[in-house]
Design a protein around this motif. Structure first.
Motif, PDB file in Angstrom:
ATOM      1  N   CYS A 129      36.956  18.720 -12.125  1.00  0.00           N
ATOM      2  CA  CYS A 129      36.257  18.879 -13.398  1.00  0.00           C
ATOM      3  C   CYS A 129      35.443  20.168 -13.407  1.00  0.00           C
ATOM      4  CB  CYS A 129      35.359  17.677 -13.669  1.00  0.00           C
ATOM      5  SG  CYS A 129      34.374  17.114 -12.259  1.00  0.00           S
ATOM      6  N   GLY A 130      35.500  20.865 -14.531  1.00  0.00           N
ATOM      7  CA  GLY A 130      34.796  22.132 -14.653  1.00  0.00           C
ATOM      8  C   GLY A 130      34.535  22.469 -16.107  1.00  0.00           C
ATOM      9  N   SER A 131      34.142  23.714 -16.337  1.00  0.00           N
ATOM     10  CA  SER A 131      33.800  24.191 -17.669  1.00  0.00           C
ATOM     11  C   SER A 131      34.985  24.922 -18.304  1.00  0.00           C
ATOM     12  CB  SER A 131      32.605  25.146 -17.585  1.00  0.00           C
ATOM     13  OG  SER A 131      32.433  25.847 -18.802  1.00  0.00           O
ATOM     14  N   VAL A 132      35.169  24.750 -19.619  1.00  0.00           N
ATOM     15  CA  VAL A 132      36.261  25.420 -20.311  1.00  0.00           C
ATOM     16  C   VAL A 132      36.090  26.942 -20.324  1.00  0.00           C
ATOM     17  CG1 VAL A 132      36.812  23.464 -21.808  1.00  0.00           C
ATOM     18  CG2 VAL A 132      35.165  25.178 -22.568  1.00  0.00           C
ATOM     19  N   GLN A 133      34.869  27.429 -20.069  1.00  0.00           N
ATOM     20  CA  GLN A 133      34.670  28.882 -20.082  1.00  0.00           C
ATOM     21  C   GLN A 133      35.423  29.567 -18.949  1.00  0.00           C
ATOM     22  OE1 GLN A 133      30.638  30.235 -19.103  1.00  0.00           O
ATOM     23  NE2 GLN A 133      30.215  28.209 -18.227  1.00  0.00           N
ATOM     24  N   HIS A 134      35.905  28.787 -17.977  1.00  0.00           N
ATOM     25  CA  HIS A 134      36.630  29.356 -16.849  1.00  0.00           C
ATOM     26  C   HIS A 134      38.149  29.214 -16.991  1.00  0.00           C
ATOM     27  CE1 HIS A 134      32.732  29.763 -15.196  1.00  0.00           C
ATOM     28  NE2 HIS A 134      32.578  28.497 -14.878  1.00  0.00           N
ATOM     29  N   MET A 155      26.582  16.174 -15.681  1.00  0.00           N
ATOM     30  CA  MET A 155      26.632  16.735 -14.330  1.00  0.00           C
ATOM     31  C   MET A 155      27.572  17.939 -14.278  1.00  0.00           C
ATOM     32  SD  MET A 155      27.947  15.098 -10.734  1.00  0.00           S
ATOM     33  CE  MET A 155      29.645  15.203 -11.301  1.00  0.00           C
ATOM     34  N   ILE A 156      28.708  17.866 -14.949  1.00  0.00           N
ATOM     35  CA  ILE A 156      29.649  18.980 -14.958  1.00  0.00           C
ATOM     36  C   ILE A 156      28.983  20.216 -15.565  1.00  0.00           C
ATOM     37  CG2 ILE A 156      31.853  19.799 -15.880  1.00  0.00           C
ATOM     38  CD1 ILE A 156      32.760  16.827 -15.846  1.00  0.00           C
ATOM     39  N   GLY A 157      28.258  20.017 -16.652  1.00  0.00           N
ATOM     40  CA  GLY A 157      27.546  21.131 -17.270  1.00  0.00           C
ATOM     41  C   GLY A 157      26.455  21.685 -16.382  1.00  0.00           C
ATOM     42  N   GLU A 158      25.735  20.801 -15.676  1.00  0.00           N
ATOM     43  CA  GLU A 158      24.654  21.254 -14.810  1.00  0.00           C
ATOM     44  C   GLU A 158      25.195  22.030 -13.616  1.00  0.00           C
ATOM     45  OE1 GLU A 158      20.973  22.168 -13.646  1.00  0.00           O
ATOM     46  OE2 GLU A 158      21.578  21.248 -15.550  1.00  0.00           O
ATOM     47  N   ILE A 159      26.348  21.650 -13.089  1.00  0.00           N
ATOM     48  CA  ILE A 159      26.955  22.398 -11.990  1.00  0.00           C
ATOM     49  C   ILE A 159      27.313  23.805 -12.446  1.00  0.00           C
ATOM     50  CG2 ILE A 159      29.017  22.565 -10.515  1.00  0.00           C
ATOM     51  CD1 ILE A 159      28.880  19.533 -10.241  1.00  0.00           C
ATOM     52  N   ALA A 160      27.820  23.932 -13.676  1.00  0.00           N
ATOM     53  CA  ALA A 160      28.124  25.259 -14.222  1.00  0.00           C
ATOM     54  C   ALA A 160      26.854  26.099 -14.332  1.00  0.00           C
ATOM     55  CB  ALA A 160      28.806  25.130 -15.583  1.00  0.00           C
ATOM     56  N   GLU A 176      20.541  14.208  -7.477  1.00  0.00           N
ATOM     57  CA  GLU A 176      19.636  15.351  -7.342  1.00  0.00           C
ATOM     58  C   GLU A 176      20.024  16.462  -8.326  1.00  0.00           C
ATOM     59  OE1 GLU A 176      19.233  16.736  -3.335  1.00  0.00           O
ATOM     60  OE2 GLU A 176      19.269  14.701  -2.515  1.00  0.00           O
ATOM     61  N   ILE A 177      21.265  16.446  -8.794  1.00  0.00           N
ATOM     62  CA  ILE A 177      21.697  17.415  -9.805  1.00  0.00           C
ATOM     63  C   ILE A 177      21.282  16.936 -11.186  1.00  0.00           C
ATOM     64  CG2 ILE A 177      23.691  18.552 -10.867  1.00  0.00           C
ATOM     65  CD1 ILE A 177      25.142  18.352  -8.248  1.00  0.00           C
ATOM     66  N   VAL A 178      21.640  15.703 -11.499  1.00  0.00           N
ATOM     67  CA  VAL A 178      21.260  15.076 -12.767  1.00  0.00           C
ATOM     68  C   VAL A 178      20.762  13.669 -12.463  1.00  0.00           C
ATOM     69  CG1 VAL A 178      22.030  14.298 -15.034  1.00  0.00           C
ATOM     70  CG2 VAL A 178      22.977  16.398 -14.065  1.00  0.00           C
ATOM     71  N   PRO A 179      19.500  13.362 -12.741  1.00  0.00           N
ATOM     72  CA  PRO A 179      18.997  12.007 -12.478  1.00  0.00           C
ATOM     73  C   PRO A 179      19.805  10.968 -13.245  1.00  0.00           C
ATOM     74  CG  PRO A 179      17.193  13.513 -12.946  1.00  0.00           C
ATOM     75  CD  PRO A 179      18.471  14.250 -13.273  1.00  0.00           C
ATOM     76  N   ARG A 182      19.880   5.803 -16.500  1.00  0.00           N
ATOM     77  CA  ARG A 182      20.134   4.428 -16.925  1.00  0.00           C
ATOM     78  C   ARG A 182      20.622   3.623 -15.724  1.00  0.00           C
ATOM     79  NH1 ARG A 182      24.403   4.728 -21.445  1.00  0.00           N
ATOM     80  NH2 ARG A 182      24.121   2.492 -21.366  1.00  0.00           N
ATOM     81  N   PRO A 183      19.812   2.683 -15.233  1.00  0.00           N
ATOM     82  CA  PRO A 183      20.201   1.922 -14.051  1.00  0.00           C
ATOM     83  C   PRO A 183      21.526   1.192 -14.202  1.00  0.00           C
ATOM     84  CG  PRO A 183      17.886   1.567 -14.582  1.00  0.00           C
ATOM     85  CD  PRO A 183      18.481   2.333 -15.727  1.00  0.00           C
ATOM     86  N   VAL A 184      21.922   0.847 -15.433  1.00  0.00           N
ATOM     87  CA  VAL A 184      23.173   0.104 -15.616  1.00  0.00           C
ATOM     88  C   VAL A 184      24.384   1.004 -15.412  1.00  0.00           C
ATOM     89  CG1 VAL A 184      22.160  -1.580 -17.171  1.00  0.00           C
ATOM     90  CG2 VAL A 184      23.106   0.524 -18.107  1.00  0.00           C
ATOM     91  N   ASP A 185      24.175   2.302 -15.460  1.00  0.00           N
ATOM     92  CA  ASP A 185      25.297   3.224 -15.259  1.00  0.00           C
ATOM     93  C   ASP A 185      25.737   3.175 -13.800  1.00  0.00           C
ATOM     94  OD1 ASP A 185      24.426   5.957 -17.541  1.00  0.00           O
ATOM     95  OD2 ASP A 185      25.305   3.988 -17.871  1.00  0.00           O
ATOM     96  N   ASN A 186      27.019   3.168 -13.586  1.00  0.00           N
ATOM     97  CA  ASN A 186      27.574   3.268 -12.236  1.00  0.00           C
ATOM     98  C   ASN A 186      28.284   4.599 -12.144  1.00  0.00           C
ATOM     99  OD1 ASN A 186      29.540   3.126 -10.049  1.00  0.00           O
ATOM    100  ND2 ASN A 186      28.997   0.963  -9.922  1.00  0.00           N
ATOM    101  N   ILE A 187      27.746   5.503 -11.316  1.00  0.00           N
ATOM    102  CA  ILE A 187      28.274   6.860 -11.234  1.00  0.00           C
ATOM    103  C   ILE A 187      29.751   6.853 -10.848  1.00  0.00           C
ATOM    104  CG2 ILE A 187      28.087   9.030  -9.958  1.00  0.00           C
ATOM    105  CD1 ILE A 187      25.071   8.512  -9.788  1.00  0.00           C
TER     106      ILE A 187
END
Length: 262
Positions: A129-134, A155-160, A176-179, A182-187
């Protein structure tokens, strides 16, 4: 000559200093100008660097990557965030936008699979996964990224953005990149969900052989999930020479020719 599909110059600068050169023409390959809103280049952070990568510059970067970072193969177990990997497999390429957002798309996804080392286990999944600008080619849109994927999209946007700021290190814990607000979210479940629908919509027969290098974000799998899934952020992706037909195909063709002979 490399036939590039995707190249992150920002990641090249952040991780492999000295690979770019502002004074020479662009690296040759299948560069095409995006047409239409589905492939418009949208910045996820600071605008891309004005430096340009030459063929020789990219080769120097690959040499440096191999020498100093020893990229692993995908089938190596227990890959950790920040590890470099080399891939050469059939992938489907699509662009997407956030579930609650609208076009133009801002994220690019590559989906593929490779056999497990356990013959009885399901194939391992790969999600780049990455940014369309590339992107250096036109790509079809797959629409919305899917429900409950906001954290993954962010997270993809923050990595860019981190790459643009010269921060090339992936922390061990992705929160550490994106907190994870929402506790219900499963990464991991979000990544598996995106991989699952991409795999259904774009099965192996709709994929093309591609290769390149990427940095691991996540190596997830059993016992929580039925198969292993590698999520990574690519440095570059290029078209690879197509594999020759398997030897069994040649034998069947030869047998058929003998049968039809007068």
């Amino acid at each position: 000559m490399r036939d590039l599909i995707y190249l992150s110059e920002q990641k090249l600068n952040a991780c492999l200093l000295g690979a770019t050169d502002p004074h020479f023409p662009l690296l040759s390959g299948s560069l095409q100008a995006p047409i239409g809103p589905l492939t418009a280049q949208i910045s996820l952070g600071t605008s891309a660097s004005s430096t340009q990568v030459t063929e020789a510059g990219l080769e120097r970067a690959v040499d440096r990557l191999v020498k100093h970072h020893a990229p692993s193969s995908l089938d190596l177990p227990n890959l950790r965030p920040n590890q470099w990997v080399h891939f050469d497999l059939d992938l489907a390429l699509r662009t997407v936008h956030e579930d609650s957002g609208t076009v133009p798309d801002d994220v690019v996804l590559f989906v593929g699979s490779f056999p497990s080392t356990d013959p009885a286990a399901a194939d391992n999944g790969v999600l780049l996964c990455g940014s369309v600008q590339h992107l250096r080619v036109q790509a079809e849109s797959a629409g919305r990224m899917g429900s409950d994927t906001s954290w993954l999209h962010e997270m993809i946007g923050e990595i860019a953005r981190r790459d643009a700021q010269g921060i090339g290190v992936i922390p061990e814990f992705l929160t550490e990149i994106v907190p994870n607000r929402r506790p219900v979210d499963n990464i991991e479940a979000a990544a598996y969900g995106v991989y699952a629908w991409m795999s259904r919509e774009y099965p192996p027969l709709r994929r093309n052989r591609m290769r390149g290098y990427a940095k691991i974000l996540m190596d997830a799998g059993p016992p929580q999930f039925a198969h292993r899934l590698l999520v990574a952020t690519p440095l570059f992706v290029e078209n690879a020479p197509q594999r020759p037909p398997r030897r069994g195909w040649w034998r069947r063709q030869a047998a058929g020719s003998r049968t039809l002979s007068p």
